[in-house]
Scaffold this active site. Structure first.
Site, mmCIF file in Angstrom:
data_model
loop_
_atom_site.group_PDB
_atom_site.id
_atom_site.type_symbol
_atom_site.label_atom_id
_atom_site.label_comp_id
_atom_site.label_asym_id
_atom_site.label_seq_id
_atom_site.Cartn_x
_atom_site.Cartn_y
_atom_site.Cartn_z
ATOM 1 N N GLU A 45 -28.762 8.669 11.201
ATOM 2 C CA GLU A 45 -29.800 9.598 11.653
ATOM 3 C C GLU A 45 -30.389 10.354 10.457
ATOM 4 O O GLU A 45 -29.657 10.834 9.589
ATOM 5 C CB GLU A 45 -29.179 10.578 12.650
ATOM 6 C CG GLU A 45 -30.157 11.536 13.296
ATOM 7 C CD GLU A 45 -29.509 12.394 14.389
ATOM 8 O OE1 GLU A 45 -30.252 13.054 15.126
ATOM 9 O OE2 GLU A 45 -28.265 12.385 14.499
ATOM 10 N N LYS A 114 -36.422 11.055 19.091
ATOM 11 C CA LYS A 114 -35.185 11.405 19.791
ATOM 12 C C LYS A 114 -35.512 12.158 21.073
ATOM 13 O O LYS A 114 -36.369 13.047 21.081
ATOM 14 C CB LYS A 114 -34.295 12.251 18.884
ATOM 15 C CG LYS A 114 -32.872 12.449 19.373
ATOM 16 C CD LYS A 114 -32.030 13.134 18.308
ATOM 17 C CE LYS A 114 -30.582 13.289 18.736
ATOM 18 N NZ LYS A 114 -29.757 13.936 17.680
ATOM 19 N N CYS A 175 -27.874 9.321 18.289
ATOM 20 C CA CYS A 175 -26.745 10.258 18.271
ATOM 21 C C CYS A 175 -26.457 10.907 19.622
ATOM 22 O O CYS A 175 -25.838 10.306 20.482
ATOM 23 C CB CYS A 175 -26.965 11.317 17.195
ATOM 24 S SG CYS A 175 -25.433 12.173 16.722
ATOM 25 N N SER A 357 0.135 30.579 -4.390
ATOM 26 C CA SER A 357 1.038 31.696 -4.103
ATOM 27 C C SER A 357 2.477 31.282 -3.857
ATOM 28 O O SER A 357 3.365 32.129 -3.814
ATOM 29 C CB SER A 357 0.533 32.441 -2.863
ATOM 30 O OG SER A 357 0.689 31.625 -1.705
#
Length: 704
Positions: A45, A114, A175, A357
């Site tokens: 896309e 789309k 999509c 850490s």
């Protein structure tokens, strides 16, 4: 007459607004597809401009440069004799659409806009685009002159149509349309479309890959047909990692699977499939055929071309395969590592600086860098020239070839243990041992002189010297003394100058290590080590991180992680008691990490406020908590969450991996100034608790 078709789909690591790079990757994918005998190539896309352009879609430049790239594609010899399906924004009658542009031999066949836009979670497509709402309808689109000069066409069809070649029928969806209740593939399949393509811009979320695969296989299982899915891959400029997984399926089975994570910028899948298998499969589904006989027809664009060859009887066809999934631990190991690689090479920095850490979170981040180094070495061994060129640029050595991940890690990762008088020897040792095992360049420093200087300024101005609670100070003094923001200042100083001090070129990206649960609660210091350039674990839960670190012990042979996992989680911000840690994270927070994950999912994924969450947890925790205990837990969470929500506005950009992320930039939009006492909501909870306690005291017996 031929009936076997070879089709190609791909996953491309496109980058927003990198028109030159995007063009080259598209051309490379088409060339690979053609070399494998494909006659149709599908791309991701919005691949021409890159999916993540966001508000750059408003700019006319983005439209102009997209058409310039399209022109370069149309006139390239590489694109001849193969139907090319590319994605780009197109403005039609002053309305901007997210489109597929399909062309063949210097002719535009169809521009397909789309029809269903993604507009939830991280997606904001309705902000920039308008959905095409005219089903089975096309209009004339007047091509820009630069395209007219090439194609000798003035107008082309624009809208919801399908392509008809000599041998088959092809339809597109884009999509989000796959995920809608009534997807276009349903009606297209009923109207005789045999090949359906889906160009996606779909990002990774832990445990999501199976959902996408299940959808595609279900599509072709119910309606028959061939389904091609293309997807973006990699980090194209922000918090998301697009996870490839390109695929080709037919009649409910998968025939080609693309990788979910890799450092290859271009990945092409091809399959040779028999159209007669589609036709025979559909012919025996009577319910489908009844629906098909009533289907409304799509406009058809006739294409003087065939996907098959005349003499293909001996052509081998692809065989179905079983989809191979990664475990969540593997997803964490690979996804953020690929995202970090893209960020490193595209930011043109020389490596990373990680405050280490000795705890689980920073150790997990260190493991991700080591995983990235392993993937880089593997890619180079596999002959990936782009990765080799990138790594040589990063380390500024044109003859360097990475072979050992530890050696590479020593060149691009600097770890830094920032001790204070509240730090224990155990955490210092754990950090040093892990650094040795992954090979990072390790620095150990003490921040007390800097803290003393800062506090000295305060005392000089005010005449007051704050004390920790353990030494008789108030809660306000105690909190102020814990917030050692000097660590952030030192992290950036060393990121800018540590390589210089070693005679090495470049600067470092500072990595953060706050997990998604701590961010949700605000259990972090604003502008301390939570502030960094990027955070690869900021979208991952503490539970998943612990599982990932356990996984790394065996996968990467890092025994130092064992003692890190066994140690209690602590920030070491308060004075030690007889040399031992006196505070733990869960005690400080007033809740466990497991509980935090539950709160996070109910708040964000299930869309629950305080009262709804209380009602839900009454049932979920009925065997372990009384209603009063549930109420107290919910109130404590929402009070702390709302009190600290302001911290989300400055949260370090983090890899998105979890659907309950509190990331304030685009995903989780909330106010950051709350009435933290929640009077109305908490009163509703309290009234419900009182009713339950009056009505059913006997049912609460046995619950501690």
């Amino acid at each position: 007459m031929g009936r076997k078709v070879t089709v190609a789909t791909c996953a491309l690591n496109q980058w927003a607004l990198d028109f030159e790079g995007n063009l080259q990757r598209i051309l490379k994918s088409i060339e690979i597809a053609k070399n494998r005998g494909a006659r149709y190539r599908l791309g991701p896309e919005l691949e021409i401009c890159g999916y993540g352009c966001w508000d750059h879609y408003y700019e006319s430049d983005t439209l102009l440069h997209s058409f310039q790239v399209l022109a370069a594609l149309v006139e390239s010899p590489v694109t001849q004799d193969i139907i090319c399906d590319v994605g780009m924004p197109v403005m039609h009658r002053n309305v901007r659409y997210n489109c597929r542009v399909i062309f063949l031999n210097r002719k535009i066949l169809l521009i397909r806009p789309k029809m269903a836009l993604a507009n939830e979670g991280n997606y904001r497509e309705l902000r920039w685009f308008t959905p095409w709402s005219r089903s089975r309808h096309t209009e004339e689109y007047f091509l820009p002159r630069m395209i007219q000069d090439l194609t000798k066409q003035e107008t082309v069809p624009f809208g919801d149509a399908v392509l008809v070649t000599w041998d088959t029928c092809i339809g597109s969806e884009i999509c989000e349309e796959l995920w809608t209740p009534h997807s276009p593939h349903i009606d297209m399949g009923l109207d005789g479309v045999e090949i359906i393509t889906n160009a996606s811009g779909s990002h990774q979320v832990l445990r999501k890959a199976n959902t996408r695969v299940d959808l595609v296989t279900m599509v072709t299982s119910k309606n028959g047909g061939i389904y091609l899915l293309a997807n973006q891959k990699g980090c194209d400029g922000d918090r998301l990692y697009y996870d490839g997984c390109a695929m080709i399926a037919m009649n409910g089975s998968v025939f080609a699977q693309g990788s979910q994570f890799s450092l290859d910028d271009v990945e092409v899948l091809t399959a040779t499939l028999d159209l007669e298998d589609v036709r025979s499969y559909r012919a025996e589904i009577s319910s489908r055929n009844l629906a098909a006989s009533r289907a409304s027809p799509y406009p058809r664009v006739k294409v003087d071309f065939a996907l098959s060859c005349h003499e293909d009887l001996l052509a081998p066809i692809s065989e179905p395969i079983e989809w191979k999934y990664h475990s969540p631990e593997e997803e964490i190991s690979l996804g953020p590592a690929c995202w970090l690689w893209d960020f490193l090479r595209r930011s043109q920095q020389a490596g990373f600086l990680l405050p280490l850490s000795g705890g689980v979170d920073s150790a997990a981040t260190a493991c991700l860098i080591y995983s990235m180094c392993c993937q880089v070495c593997e890619a180079v061994r596999s002959g990936n020239e782009e990765v080799l060129a990138d790594v040589r640029t990063i380390v500024n050595q044109i003859s360097y070839t990475p072979q050992d991940p530890r050696d590479l890690c020593g060149r691009i990762l600097t770890t830094c243990y920032m001790a204070s008088k509240n730090s224990s020897q155990e955490t210092c040792t754990r950090a040093r041992e892990l650094a040795q095992q992954i090979g990072s360049h390790h620095i150990s420093l003490n921040i007390d002189p800097a803290v003393k200087a800062v506090m000295g300024i305060f005392s000089l101005v005010t005449g007051k010297s704050p004390l920790f609670a353990a030494h008789g100070g108030s809660s306000r003094e105690n909190l102020a003394l814990q917030n050692a923001r000097i660590r952030m200042v030192l992290a950036y100083l060393f990121a800018q100058l540590s390589l210089w001090s070693r005679g090495v070129h470049g600067g470092l990206l500072v990595l953060g290590s706050a997990n998604v649960d701590e961010s949700l609660l605000g259990y972090l210091t604003k502008y301390d080590c939570s502030s960094a350039d990027i955070n690869p674990i900021g979208g991952i839960s503490k539970t998943d991180l612990r599982a990932f670190v356990q996984f790394c012990i065996q996968r990467f042979q890092l025994p130092a992680l064992q003692s890190i996992l066994l140690a209690p989680a602590t920030a070491e911000l308060e004075p030690l008691a007889d040399g031992q840690v006196s505070q733990t994270d869960e005690e400080d927070m007033g809740m466990t990490y497991a509980e935090l994950s539950v709160y996070g999912k109910l708040r964000k994924v299930a869309k629950m406020g305080p009262y709804s969450m209380f009602c839900k947890l009454l049932g979920m925790w009925r065997h372990i908590c009384t209603p009063r205990q549930v109420a107290d837990k919910v109130k404590r969470f929402f009070s702390k969450y709302s009190m600290n929500r302001h911290k989300m506005t400055t949260l370090t950009p983090a890899y998105h991996a979890e659907n309950y992320s509190p990331e304030d930039n685009r995903f989780d939009l909330r106010p950051f100034l709350y009435n933290t006492s929640w009077p109305w909501q908490f009163r509703c909870i309290e009234n419900q608790v009182l009713q339950l306690e009056r009505a059913e005291p006997q049912s609460l017996d046995g619950v501690d």
